[in-house]
Write an enzyme that holds these catalytic residues in place. Structure first.
Site, PDB file in Angstrom:
ATOM      1  N   ASP A   1       0.572 -13.342 -14.073  1.00 22.90           N
ATOM      2  CA  ASP A   1       0.509 -14.777 -13.767  1.00 22.90           C
ATOM      3  C   ASP A   1       1.415 -15.585 -14.683  1.00 22.90           C
ATOM      4  OD1 ASP A   1      -1.166 -15.265 -11.514  1.00 22.90           O
ATOM      5  OD2 ASP A   1      -2.825 -14.462 -12.670  1.00 22.90           O
TER       6      ASP A   1
ATOM      7  N   HIS B   1       0.822  -1.209   0.000  1.00 18.99           N
ATOM      8  CA  HIS B   1       0.000   0.000   0.000  1.00 18.99           C
ATOM      9  C   HIS B   1       0.856   1.260   0.000  1.00 18.99           C
ATOM     10  CE1 HIS B   1      -3.692  -2.062   0.319  1.00 18.99           C
ATOM     11  NE2 HIS B   1      -3.361  -2.674   1.431  1.00 18.99           N
TER      12      HIS B   1
ATOM     13  N   CYS C   1      -2.449  -7.486 -20.925  1.00 18.97           N
ATOM     14  CA  CYS C   1      -3.093  -6.754 -19.834  1.00 18.97           C
ATOM     15  C   CYS C   1      -2.328  -6.918 -18.522  1.00 18.97           C
ATOM     16  CB  CYS C   1      -4.551  -7.167 -19.678  1.00 18.97           C
ATOM     17  SG  CYS C   1      -4.749  -8.906 -19.271  1.00 18.97           S
TER      18      CYS C   1
ATOM     19  N   GLU D   1      -2.265 -16.776 -19.568  1.00 13.07           N
ATOM     20  CA  GLU D   1      -1.493 -16.508 -18.353  1.00 13.07           C
ATOM     21  C   GLU D   1      -0.975 -17.802 -17.725  1.00 13.07           C
ATOM     22  OE1 GLU D   1      -3.980 -14.420 -15.538  1.00 13.07           O
ATOM     23  OE2 GLU D   1      -5.740 -15.583 -16.053  1.00 13.07           O
TER      24      GLU D   1
HETATM   25  C1  PEP Z   1      -2.271 -11.122 -15.088  1.00 15.36           C
HETATM   26  O1  PEP Z   1      -2.192 -12.212 -14.498  1.00 15.36           O
HETATM   27  O2  PEP Z   1      -1.339 -10.620 -15.733  1.00 15.36           O
HETATM   28  C2  PEP Z   1      -3.519 -10.334 -15.035  1.00 15.36           C
HETATM   29  C3  PEP Z   1      -3.663  -9.234 -15.718  1.00 15.36           C
HETATM   30  O3  PEP Z   1      -4.495 -10.789 -14.203  1.00 15.36           O
HETATM   31  P1  PEP Z   1      -4.516 -10.536 -12.616  1.00 15.36           P
HETATM   32  O4  PEP Z   1      -3.378  -9.615 -12.284  1.00 15.36           O
HETATM   33  O5  PEP Z   1      -5.855  -9.977 -12.312  1.00 15.36           O
HETATM   34  O6  PEP Z   1      -4.328 -11.933 -12.092  1.00 15.36           O
HETATM   35 MG    MG Z   2      -3.967 -13.203 -13.783  1.00 14.06          MG
END
Ligand code: PEP
Ligand code: MG
Length: 676
Positions: A561, A301, A608, A537
């Site tokens: 991930d 945080h 993402c 992922e």
């Molecule tokens: C990822 O795993 O890169 C992802 C975007 O999903 P999260 O961070 O929500 O697991």
């Molecule tokens: Mg993920």
């Protein structure tokens, strides 16, 4: 009176999150409710009281309710406790979901690090700070030597009211900055102020003749100590919260203002073992050029607060930093996580230049945020947002997002005792679709399990929750839950441009099963076709991308991930933070394979994960052919600015060279050399 004996099943005992679920549920009943364990009895409606029980996994507890709704209370609490109170894994307290969504932008033009006189940490908030160090000390109030009847002092009740007002303001400020998790810290602090056990303990002490200030301090110290004595890092964090909020009330009782402290009036670089969220939120960026702390990781945080305040920060810094003399000149580099001590004149000059350039760059990027990101060779790259609420979608638009590349729907499901209904979900998806109008919104279906368990979904304890029933696996095993979410998305789709994405796909059968369910629901609802994509992922999905591509409309690569599973490194482990690097050639090869497979079948490949906003990674990703970058909202302007500065056709050979590097460090050096 009703009572029942139960065992605490969740692995980490009754620590903060399960305790909060228990307390919030208990508060819904009129009956007096208590929890007994190890000869101690706690008021089940008091978080502080429940925490001090120190009930660990396997502890036997007695739950007692006395009042009009005692039967219902015991039944519901029993069900909640039996289902683990929303907790299966000790990692959940260390890594809130939101924390991973906001990693620092790392710019390749970082100043050079020189070996002697350089102390290593991990970059937590980007930017460069040049100045003298200041050892930040927590303020300790010595109540034996203050005149408690002095000017400006206020009584306990008034101090509580003012503390709540301050915390409400901080909560609002954090919400305004779209920092839900940080807003929640201050909300939790405000909840502590309402704790019935704390107020009662203060009253008892005042009745014995103690001043209110002393009674409060002794009560807080005692409770915090008994929580800390449980010797568990998860409980220890709650003890810190209690001390933090305790100090706030005490400061107000003594008539001190929020920013009053021993801070020098000239700008400094703060160093400390640790900082509380309240300390950090009160830093004035004019006076605090940057800070370095020994504790914490880049997703803590404190790191997120620093990024929100625009203060360069490094965390997990070597202890030797604490032995530096006051006012020692340093360069703190939040991009590469270094603290250069007593820098030579030429290095100092270059650092100052980098600092100026960084600030100018950020301001410039923000001014241009609304324009599209078109590369020097005329290729438009959509830069979209990773969002997690209705408010996020409005903020994403304000920051120039070309859509939402990842809508994490978990926010609708976490921190509650029952699942959201289809209608509840519909109204949220619909509001987001309407906000974004024709811009695409990729709605990721529920990704819980692993680090994000919820109390109302029964799950067997798992030894390795990250390798367990997570994401799509959990949804396919609970068709009712999945159906409700899919129906809500399909119903909202005509209000905008929604798409559906499945998380944690590891096998083609999962895509087929999920797709079949969508087709069935579309027929039921008479709704039009919708684009369907998957997150890549899990390494198996990347390796089989050419087999999966014909079955989907798009891939979105989740490097958070994908890196975790490829390198077998827990993404939330701060000891591994510097090694958990998505630029590792092993991860890059999987990314390249996924993009190539997507393009072979005329499909899109997006990213993402956090890597999409890492400035050293952007040229590589674009060189590999990535079609869209979905990034954390504050990063949108700088990522767009960077795309505009690149000629993508020149990056293909750089990207292919990166695939042949042997380490992530080598890839970073390659990029740095290319742009130098
Ligand atoms: C990822 O795993 O890169 C992802 C975007 O999903 P999260 O961070 O929500 O697991
Ligand atoms: Mg993920």
């Amino acid at each position: 009176m009703k009572q029942i004996e139960l065992f605490i099943q969740n692995k980490t005992g009754l620590h903060a999150r399960p305790a909060k679920v228990l307390v919030n549920l208990a508060k819904q009943f009129k009956s007096d409710i208590s929890v007994q364990h190890g000869g101690k009895r706690a008021n089940a409606k008091s978080m502080v009281s429940v925490l001090t029980l120190g009930a660990v996994n396997g502890s036997g507890i007695i739950l007692q309710a006395n009042g009009a709704d005692e039967e219902k209370a015991i039944a519901e609490l029993e069900a909640a406790i039996r289902s683990g109170l929303g907790d299966n894994d000790s990692s959940i307290e260390t890594e809130p979901a939101l924390a991973t969504s906001d990693a620092p932008v790392k710019f390749p033009q970082a100043i050079e690090t020189v070996e002697p006189g350089v102390i290593k940490g991990v970059g937590a908030a980007p930017g460069i700070a040049v100045g003298p160090i200041f050892h930040f000390q927590q303020v300790e109030y010595d109540l034996d030597h203050v005149d408690l009847s002095g000017n400006g002092h206020v009584n306990f009740a008034e101090a509580l009211t003012r503390a709540k007002a301050e915390l409400g303001e901080l909560h609002q400020q954090m919400n305004d900055k779209k920092l839900g998790a940080e807003a929640a810290i201050f909300e939790a602090h405000a909840e502590l102020l309402d704790d019935p056990e704390l107020a009662e303990a203060v009253q008892v002490r005042v009745a014995t003749g103690l001043s209110q200030a002393k009674a409060w301090k002794v009560t807080i110290d005692e409770q915090a100590e008994s929580i800390a004595a449980l010797n568990d890092p998860l409980f220890a964090a709650r003890a810190d919260d209690l001390r933090d909020v305790g100090k706030r009330v005490l400061r107000l009782m003594l008539g001190h203002g929020e920013k009053e402290d021993s801070m020098p009036t000239t700008p400094v670089v703060i160093v400390a073992r640790e900082l509380s969220p309240s300390d950090t939120a009160s830093f004035d960026p004019e006076r605090v050029l940057g800070f370095g702390i020994v504790e914490g990781g880049p997703t803590s945080h404190i790191a997120i607060l620093a990024r929100a305040l625009g203060i360069p920060a490094i965390v997990g810094v070597d202890e030797s930093m604490l032995t530096l003399e006051e006012k020692t000149p340093v360069i703190l580099n939040g991009n590469d996580g270094t603290l250069t001590v007593n820098p030579a004149a030429d290095i100092l000059e270059r650092a100052k230049l980098s600092q100026r350039r960084w600030l100018e760059y950020r301001r410039f990027a923000q001014e241009q945020a609304a324009s599209p990101a078109i590369s020097l060779d005329d290729i438009r790259v959509d830069v979209t947002a990773n969002a997690g609420s209705i408010a996020d979608s409005a903020e994403a638009l304000r920051m120039g997002a070309d859509g939402i590349g990842l809508l994490r729907t978990e926010f609708l499901f976490l921190e509650r005792t029952t699942a959201p209904t289809e209608d509840e979900q519909f109204s949220v998806y619909n509001a987001i679709a309407e906000t974004m109008k024709t811009l695409p919104v990729i709605v990721r279906t529920l990704d819980i399990g692993g680090d994000k368990p919820v109390p109302y979904i029964q799950m067997k304890p798992e030894l390795n929750p990250f390798l367990g029933e997570r994401g799509i696996r959990l949804c396919l095993n609970r068709p009712e839950l999945f159906r409700e979410q899919l129906r809500a998305i399909l119903r909202a789709a005509p209000s905008g441009n929604l798409r559906i994405m499945f998380p944690m796909i590891s096998d083609i059968a999962e895509i087929r099963q999920a797709r079949a369910l969508i087709e069935e629901l579309r027929a039921e609802l008479n709704s039009p076709p919708i684009q369907i994509g998957i997150m890549v992922e899990v390494p198996s999905a990347a390796l089989m991308a050419d087999v999966l591509a014909p079955e989907i409309d798009f891939f979105s690569i989740g490097t958070n991930d994908l890196t975790q599973y490829t390198l077998a490194m827990d993404r939330g482990n701060s000891a591994l933070a510097s090694k958990h690097d998505g630029l590792h050639p092993a991860v890059l090869r999987l990314i390249a394979q996924t993009i190539d497979a997507a393009h072979k079948f005329g499909k899109r490949a997006d990213i993402c994960g956090e890597l999409g906003s890492d400035a050293a990674a952007v040229p590589i990703l674009l060189g590999l052919g990535m079609d869209e970058l979905s990034v954390s909202i504050p990063s949108i302007p700088t990522v767009k600015a960077q795309v505009r500065s690149l000629k993508i056709s020149d990056l293909q050979s750089l990207a292919r060279e990166a695939l042949n590097c042997s380490t992530a460090q080598e890839v970073r050096e390659l990029v740095k050399k290319h742009f130098d």
